[in-house]
Design a protein around this motif. Structure first.
Motif, PDB file in Angstrom:
ATOM      1  N   ARG A 336       0.841  -1.199   0.000  1.00 50.21           N
ATOM      2  CA  ARG A 336       0.000   0.000   0.000  1.00 50.21           C
ATOM      3  C   ARG A 336       0.874   1.246   0.000  1.00 50.21           C
ATOM      4  NH1 ARG A 336      -2.424   3.318   3.889  1.00 50.21           N
ATOM      5  NH2 ARG A 336      -1.460   2.120   5.585  1.00 50.21           N
ATOM      6  N   TRP A 337       0.415   2.275  -0.717  1.00 44.33           N
ATOM      7  CA  TRP A 337       1.138   3.534  -0.830  1.00 44.33           C
ATOM      8  C   TRP A 337       0.293   4.646  -0.216  1.00 44.33           C
ATOM      9  CZ3 TRP A 337       5.820   4.095  -3.923  1.00 44.33           C
ATOM     10  CH2 TRP A 337       6.257   2.895  -4.479  1.00 44.33           C
ATOM     11  N   GLU A 338       0.952   5.687   0.298  1.00 46.40           N
ATOM     12  CA  GLU A 338       0.238   6.833   0.842  1.00 46.40           C
ATOM     13  C   GLU A 338       0.887   8.129   0.360  1.00 46.40           C
ATOM     14  OE1 GLU A 338       0.395   6.712   5.066  1.00 46.40           O
ATOM     15  OE2 GLU A 338       2.544   7.159   5.199  1.00 46.40           O
ATOM     16  N   TRP A 339       0.061   9.178   0.281  1.00 49.28           N
ATOM     17  CA  TRP A 339       0.520  10.479  -0.188  1.00 49.28           C
ATOM     18  C   TRP A 339       0.780  11.405   1.001  1.00 49.28           C
ATOM     19  CZ3 TRP A 339       1.586  11.407  -5.248  1.00 49.28           C
ATOM     20  CH2 TRP A 339       1.067  10.506  -6.179  1.00 49.28           C
ATOM     21  N   VAL A 340       1.894  12.128   0.950  1.00 50.63           N
ATOM     22  CA  VAL A 340       2.239  13.068   2.017  1.00 50.63           C
ATOM     23  C   VAL A 340       2.826  14.333   1.392  1.00 50.63           C
ATOM     24  CG1 VAL A 340       2.662  11.268   3.733  1.00 50.63           C
ATOM     25  CG2 VAL A 340       4.556  12.094   2.313  1.00 50.63           C
ATOM     26  N   TRP A 341       2.814  15.400   2.180  1.00 48.76           N
ATOM     27  CA  TRP A 341       3.429  16.674   1.781  1.00 48.76           C
ATOM     28  C   TRP A 341       4.711  16.890   2.591  1.00 48.76           C
ATOM     29  CZ3 TRP A 341       3.208  20.382  -1.822  1.00 48.76           C
ATOM     30  CH2 TRP A 341       3.860  21.600  -1.563  1.00 48.76           C
ATOM     31  N   VAL A 342       5.766  17.359   1.930  1.00 43.20           N
ATOM     32  CA  VAL A 342       7.027  17.699   2.594  1.00 43.20           C
ATOM     33  C   VAL A 342       7.351  19.148   2.261  1.00 43.20           C
ATOM     34  CG1 VAL A 342       9.510  17.272   2.702  1.00 43.20           C
ATOM     35  CG2 VAL A 342       7.923  15.352   2.587  1.00 43.20           C
TER      36      VAL A 342
END
Length: 374
Positions: A336-342
């Motif tokens: 599973r993949w997840e989206w994040v902000w950096v």
């Protein structure tokens, strides 16, 4: 007590530190510095770091993001005027940009170790470059060095070379291969002239290797993918989904297959995977709110760049704008993949970092020395 510890015990303790923590430990005292240099310390970090190399790099430096503690660092580089081609374990294959003809180098950006690779047999400008790592993952005798610093082969195709007759330049059809085990180049195949033209004019240096096939995406619309089977010396061309509408397109490895990331004007960025029968399958999209945050007021993707590996896919613009990252969730059997902000790099060590265009790379950091460089 700490100053009297045997060096082998101290080295074992150091092996549990992250690369940035180990670098700070080196500066504590002479004994710790000696220990860190005398022993080949493998840190426990398995997560790749994002390296941001300024495009107009008049000073030899870059910026590295530690995803574990969400912190940016400034790193000194051994030379200026370089462009990343791709990672090789904990090393980075680079192109020296102040050379008219292709000159490649190998660098550990965390230790500043650097060496030039030998010159090619045929001097050429603007060719496509691809990397194949050759260490066997199933080898029971494989050690940590094989992971951090695997043996590899570099393939160079296309480009312009000096014409054999009449002067001038011509599109080069010879394929050359560099083998790190022998530190030499040799000619291993050929490229159809029409492919050599496209590799020279429209193909950036970024490449992806799946199995024994190297892939490049053309940088001119309509986008397409060019593949080279290094074992069979065969070339082929693949279509790209929404090829006429994409404003940018980048190839990435994903779940052991070839992936494509691209965005359309006014729409979202998508991720496709290449399945059996050369069929592209849509597998994910950039969340709307993260896409808008990356693009700002203009919903235009042509200024976005992308880099990816099996752990993460990073979409970015300039050093100060921040990144949208799709990362694989550790421990998930189904991947599973997840989206994040950096957030972008605004300050390092209390000093402001001025916004500038960058090229990115994903590297597994290591402070160990490599026999590939020395």
């Amino acid at each position: 007590m700490w100053s009297n510890l045997p060096l082998d015990i101290l080295a074992n303790i150091f092996s549990f530190l992250s690369p940035d923590s180990l670098a700070r430990a080196r500066s504590v005292c002479k004994n710790w510095h000696t220990c860190s240099k005398a022993y080949r310390i493998a840190t426990t970090t398995t997560t790749s770091w994002f390296l941001a190399l300024p495009i107009r790099n008049h000073r030899p430096h870059c910026y590295a993001h530690n995803p574990v503690i969400d912190k940016w660092h400034q790193l000194s580089l051994p030379i200026p005027s370089i462009r990343p081609i791709g990672p090789i374990g904990s090393l980075l294959l680079l192109r020296v940009t102040n050379s008219t003809t292709l000159q490649l180098g190998l660098c550990n950006p965390f230790t500043r170790e650097f060496r030039h690779l030998p010159r090619l047999h045929v001097a050429r400008t603007n060719p496509a470059v691809g990397v194949v790592t050759t260490s066997e993952s199933s080898n029971p005798n494989r050690d940590d060095d094989d992971v951090r610093f695997p043996s590899f082969k570099v393939y160079v195709a296309g480009g312009m070379s000096e014409a054999a007759q009449g002067g001038g330049a011509t599109y080069e059809t010879k394929v050359e291969m560099y083998d790190s085990r022998f530190d030499t180049w040799r000619i291993v195949g050929s490229t159809p002239v029409e492919f050599a033209v496209r590799l020279t004019v429209w193909t950036p240096n970024e490449n992806v290797c799946i199995g024994e096939t190297l892939y490049w995406v053309t940088s001119a619309r309509v986008y397409s993918v060019m593949g080279f089977d290094v074992g069979r010396n065969r070339w082929r061309e693949l279509g790209v989904p929404m090829a006429e509408k994409l404003e940018f397109a980048t190839l990435v490895p994903r779940n052991g297959a070839l992936g494509l990331v691209g965005g359309t004007c006014g729409g979202s960025a998508c991720i496709w995977e290449l399945n059996e029968g050369d069929k592209w399958c849509l597998v994910d999209k950039v969340p709307l709110e993260l896409g808008l945050r990356l693009l700002g007021e203009k919903r235009i993707w042509e200024s976005v760049k992308c880099v990816g590996n099996e752990d993460a896919i990073c979409l970015y613009r300039d050093i100060g704008y921040g990144m949208v990252i799709c990362k694989k969730v550790v421990g998930e059997i189904m991947g599973r993949w997840e989206w994040v902000w950096v957030d972008g790099c605004g300050y390092t060590k209390g000093k402001q970092v001025y916004n500038c265009p960058i090229r990115g790379a994903l590297v597994h950091p290591s402070l160990a020395s490599s026999s590939l460089i020395f």
